[in-house]
Design a protein around this motif. Structure first.
Motif, PDB file in Angstrom:
ATOM      1  N   ILE A 177      -5.344   1.554  11.324  1.00 54.25           N
ATOM      2  CA  ILE A 177      -5.213   1.944   9.432  1.00 54.25           C
ATOM      3  C   ILE A 177      -6.768   2.671   9.447  1.00 54.25           C
ATOM      4  O   ILE A 177      -7.482   1.746  10.283  1.00 54.25           O
ATOM      5  CB  ILE A 177      -5.313   1.068   8.177  1.00 54.25           C
ATOM      6  N   ASN A 179     -11.428   2.384   5.164  1.00 49.29           N
ATOM      7  CA  ASN A 179     -11.645   3.531   3.953  1.00 49.29           C
ATOM      8  C   ASN A 179     -13.337   3.168   3.188  1.00 49.29           C
ATOM      9  O   ASN A 179     -13.603   3.127   1.940  1.00 49.29           O
ATOM     10  CB  ASN A 179     -11.129   3.568   3.009  1.00 49.29           C
ATOM     11  N   TRP A 239      -3.513   3.578   2.242  1.00 49.83           N
ATOM     12  CA  TRP A 239      -3.510   3.660   3.758  1.00 49.83           C
ATOM     13  C   TRP A 239      -3.399   4.930   4.662  1.00 49.83           C
ATOM     14  O   TRP A 239      -2.213   5.410   4.389  1.00 49.83           O
ATOM     15  CB  TRP A 239      -2.733   2.329   4.314  1.00 49.83           C
ATOM     16  N   PRO A 279       0.522  -0.853  -0.004  1.00 50.89           N
ATOM     17  CA  PRO A 279       0.439  -0.041   0.377  1.00 50.89           C
ATOM     18  C   PRO A 279       0.700   1.218  -0.015  1.00 50.89           C
ATOM     19  O   PRO A 279       2.238   1.393   0.143  1.00 50.89           O
ATOM     20  CB  PRO A 279      -0.654  -0.016   1.141  1.00 50.89           C
ATOM     21  N   ASP A 309      -3.797   0.105  -2.969  1.00 51.98           N
ATOM     22  CA  ASP A 309      -4.191   0.411  -1.687  1.00 51.98           C
ATOM     23  C   ASP A 309      -3.411   1.603  -1.210  1.00 51.98           C
ATOM     24  O   ASP A 309      -2.916   1.888  -1.001  1.00 51.98           O
ATOM     25  CB  ASP A 309      -4.777  -0.355  -0.659  1.00 51.98           C
ATOM     26  N   ILE A 341       1.860   4.646   2.477  1.00 58.61           N
ATOM     27  CA  ILE A 341       1.145   4.580   3.587  1.00 58.61           C
ATOM     28  C   ILE A 341       1.275   6.073   3.972  1.00 58.61           C
ATOM     29  O   ILE A 341       2.350   6.739   3.282  1.00 58.61           O
ATOM     30  CB  ILE A 341       1.474   3.826   4.468  1.00 58.61           C
ATOM     31  N   ARG A 391      -9.250  -3.090  -0.280  1.00 60.21           N
ATOM     32  CA  ARG A 391      -9.333  -3.178   1.424  1.00 60.21           C
ATOM     33  C   ARG A 391     -10.090  -4.067   1.447  1.00 60.21           C
ATOM     34  O   ARG A 391      -9.837  -5.237   2.476  1.00 60.21           O
ATOM     35  CB  ARG A 391      -9.837  -2.080   1.718  1.00 60.21           C
ATOM     36  N   SER A 406      -8.372   8.221   2.474  1.00 61.17           N
ATOM     37  CA  SER A 406      -7.809   6.953   1.483  1.00 61.17           C
ATOM     38  C   SER A 406      -7.538   7.773   0.146  1.00 61.17           C
ATOM     39  O   SER A 406      -7.540   8.710  -0.287  1.00 61.17           O
ATOM     40  CB  SER A 406      -8.879   5.823   1.357  1.00 61.17           C
ATOM     41  N   PHE A 430      -4.591  -5.505   9.631  1.00 59.87           N
ATOM     42  CA  PHE A 430      -5.548  -4.526  10.020  1.00 59.87           C
ATOM     43  C   PHE A 430      -6.276  -4.211  11.964  1.00 59.87           C
ATOM     44  O   PHE A 430      -6.453  -3.639  12.144  1.00 59.87           O
ATOM     45  CB  PHE A 430      -6.976  -4.795   9.420  1.00 59.87           C
TER      46      PHE A 430
END
Lengths: 265, 439
Positions: B161, B164, B435, B43, B433, B45, B145, B409, B156
């Motif tokens: 995080i 989203n 995060w 991801p 993704d 971040i 996600r 997100s 997770f």
């Protein structure tokens, strides 16, 4: 001042029934300094659901939808308009003027238009004088000939051809005026006599719209009834439709304008 | 639990995404090809403080853009006051004269804005472009996600995080805020559209009807949804995934068969909300981009929090001079193009191409913008057990309710080609993704 009786009659005949028919009509003369609507009758067939509105160019529109199959669409508008000579139409929405100063797709410049533009002499200072020079150049360049152009013909195509109808004259004049950044608009309307609808242009001079008819190389006077305005013909067609069905169609348009006999000036 | 544990599920996650239909359709040379939208497990971040700053800047930017569109189709004070030359409005392809004087429900034009950003090597974020018409892509990180959470729930659970998966909730609130009374509909051109997966997924998650053009009819100044039995239900908001041009054959392109005749007339009367508002293209033109910081100053009286990439407008003589002198260091963009097309790098042109381009530039200076090439930060992608650095951008989503809200997100797109800076999905890139950390 004149009182003019007019009739706008349009019939669309389909070889086979069509359905889900949508239409927008800009066939109602508006009110302004140059014309006053005294009477007005509208007949539309078949029955429809819809309403009235005013579009972004200030045109009165009737819009609607006919769900059921039909073979004929009829629009008949009659009325009386009182017109004034030598009156400019006052612009009440000056902040919208910008859109009339720049080319549209139909009035984009091209090689043939540049040629006319360069030939036309622009000694005039005022919008009025410039308009007259441009109008003369357009009138001199064109040969009036129906059937050689379509509603989608651009100013550049018409200029290259050198022939066309009132819509083409108007588009070419608009293109040339816009090249000078003169705000100008397309006018669809009617002229005393019988036949089709007519088109001309208006140039804006310090908030006043002045009407020029390049097809006749003259100023539009009280024999003219304006119906709809736009940046070009595409913005404000008098009638516009969309329906389901793959069939042939025939359109009959008949416009008559005559001076009211009992009028006194 | 370490993030690396996620990588082992790469194939499974991509398989599941494919099964859900996460695809991207591309029309090329007249044929329709549907390809998978490759998902990379690593991801992007973004730390909490960093995101807070982005959030502030994005809200500010979208508020100004919305005010700008409202002004342009209204009083046009920004032109009158000489902040933006009028040719950038009227000569651009995004301006629609039909929208003059039309005020949408609650004055919202930019219901869903997709703002593209990149992070320079120095860590500073730059706005690359604003997408205010129909920005797509939010559904991709959302479903990714959802699937990733299933593959490594502990990861997770143990890391903070920000979830989203609430995008649908934000979208629903945005649609409800402007709804004029009646159902909410997502209008799709159909399954051959590049983003059809997204249309159906968002409809499912927001509880809106997914409809095609002829299921909606205009009647008596209102819009109705006609169900299979012929029953008509009033519609108050249409999130249309059809461009302005094809939205209404009676008001825009008359050839359109996917639109709704007269929807624009009903919208003009205030009897339905169209999401996003027609005519927004006037504000996301690449030529207008240059003026956004000026807009922020003009409408909000604030300095822009987020910077534009340094941009030059050859329209101004001074800028033209700079562009010609530094041609080889700049990227040139045709303002009329989108989706990564019409972008050329001065350094990559042959002598002849350069000559041709310069003469085109001089002939139509308004058509182009020039930008400094930003050397943006690489993000690793995971491919066949290796970590490879790739260029990536971020599309942030800003939704308008009473105030703009930024989705915590975003869609991170990367270029699969190691030498390319162009990350657009329509050019075959992949996605990640994004995060946002809660602490």
């Amino acid at each position: 001042m004149r009182r003019l009786d007019y009739r706008y009659h349009m019939e669309l005949l389909f070889e086979q029934p069509v359905n889900r028919h949508h239409f927008t009509l800009r066939c109602l003369p508006g009110e302004n300094e140059r014309q006053r609507v005294l009477t007005e009758q509208v007949r539309i067939e078949p029955d429809y659901t819809g309403g009235f509105e005013t579009d972004s160019f200030g045109n009165r529109c009737i819009y609607g939808r006919m769900e059921k199959p039909h073979e004929r669409f009829l629009v008949d508008v009659t009325g009386t308009v009182q017109t004034e000579q030598n009156m400019a139409v006052r612009d009440t929405q000056m902040h919208r003027l910008g859109m009339y100063r720049y080319p549209t797709e139909l009035t984009a410049m091209g090689a043939s238009l540049y040629k006319i533009f360069q030939k036309a002499s622009f000694d005039g200072e005022s919008i009025m004088e410039q308009g007259k020079y441009i109008m003369e150049a357009v009138f001199g360049h064109f040969c009036y000939e129906p059937g050689v152009t379509q509603v989608t013909t651009t100013a550049e195509e018409a200029a290259a051809l050198g022939r066309g109808v009132c819509q083409d004259y108007a588009h070419v004049m608009l293109a040339l005026c816009r090249q000078r950044r003169i705000p100008c608009r397309y006018v669809a309307g009617m002229l005393v006599g019988e036949g089709a609808s007519h088109a001309w242009v208006e140039l804006c001079d310090k908030g006043n719209w002045i009407a020029f008819d390049p097809t006749h190389n003259c100023m539009a006077d009280d024999r003219y009834i304006s119906i709809s305005y736009g940046r070009d013909a595409g913005d404000s067609p008098i009638n516009q439709g969309d329906f389901y069905g793959t069939t042939g169609q025939r359109q009959k348009v008949c416009v008559t304008v005559e001076e009211k006999q009992d009028s006194f000036v | 639990m370490q993030i690396e544990e996620l990588y082992q599920y790469s194939d499974t996650v991509n398989e599941l995404l494919a099964r859900y239909g996460v695809k991207f359709g591309i029309y090329k040379n007249g044929t329709f090809n549907e390809q998978l939208f490759p998902f990379d497990m690593i991801p992007r971040i973004i730390k909490k403080e960093e995101f807070t700053c982005l959030e502030k800047g994005l809200k500010q930017r979208v508020a100004a853009l919305n005010a700008f569109i409202r002004d342009i189709y209204g009083k046009k004070e920004i032109i009158r006051d000489g902040v933006i030359p009028e040719e950038f409005i009227y000569m651009g392809s995004g301006y629609l004269a039909q929208c003059e004087g039309v005020l949408p429900p609650k004055g919202v034009f930019t219901h869903i804005a997709g703002i593209d950003l990149v992070q320079g090597k120095d860590g500073k974020w730059y706005i690359l472009e604003d997408n205010l018409r129909i920005p797509s892509g939010a559904s991709y990180p959302m479903i990714a996600r959802t699937i990733c959470r299933k593959s490594s729930p502990a990861l997770f659970e143990q890391n903070s995080i920000v979830d989203n998966r609430d995008y649908a909730k934000l979208l629903r609130r945005t649609m409800d805020y402007v709804n004029t009374g009646g159902h909410t509909v997502i209008l799709t051109p159909g399954r051959y559209n590049a983003a059809y997966f997204e249309h159906s997924y968002l409809a499912e998650l927001t509880g809106a009807h997914l409809a095609i053009g002829h299921e909606l009819v205009a009647e008596n100044d209102h819009l109705y949804f006609v169900d299979y039995s012929g029953k008509k239900e009033l519609v108050g908001a249409v999130y249309r995934r059809i461009s302005d041009e094809y939205l209404d054959p009676m008001n825009f392109n008359s050839e359109s068969v996917i639109g709704i005749p007269h929807i624009f007339d009903i919208y003009r009367k205030g009897n339905v909300a169209i999401i996003n508002a027609p005519g927004n293209g006037v504000a996301d033109d690449k030529g207008i981009y240059y003026f956004v910081p000026k807009m922020i100053r003009y409408y909000l009286g604030e300095e822009a929090i987020l910077s534009n990439a340094p941009t030059y407008l050859p329209f101004y003589e001074e800028d033209m001079k700079y562009v010609l002198e530094h041609f080889d260091h700049l990227v040139l963009k045709d303002v009329a193009e989108a989706g990564g097309y019409g972008v050329v790098f001065g350094s990559e042109m042959t002598k002849e191409e350069k000559k041709k381009f310069v003469s085109m530039l001089k002939e139509e200076p308004r058509r182009f913008i020039a930008q400094e090439v930003i050397d943006f930060m690489d993000i690793d992608i995971y491919e066949e057990g290796k970590l490879l650095p790739r260029k990536a951008d971020l599309r942030a989503f800003v939704l308008m309710e009473e105030e703009p809200v930024v989705w915590e997100s975003g869609l991170t797109r990367f270029s699969r080609n190691p030498d390319s800076f162009i990350v657009n999905s329509s050019q075959g890139g992949g996605f990640k993704d994004t995060w946002v950390m809660a602490e």
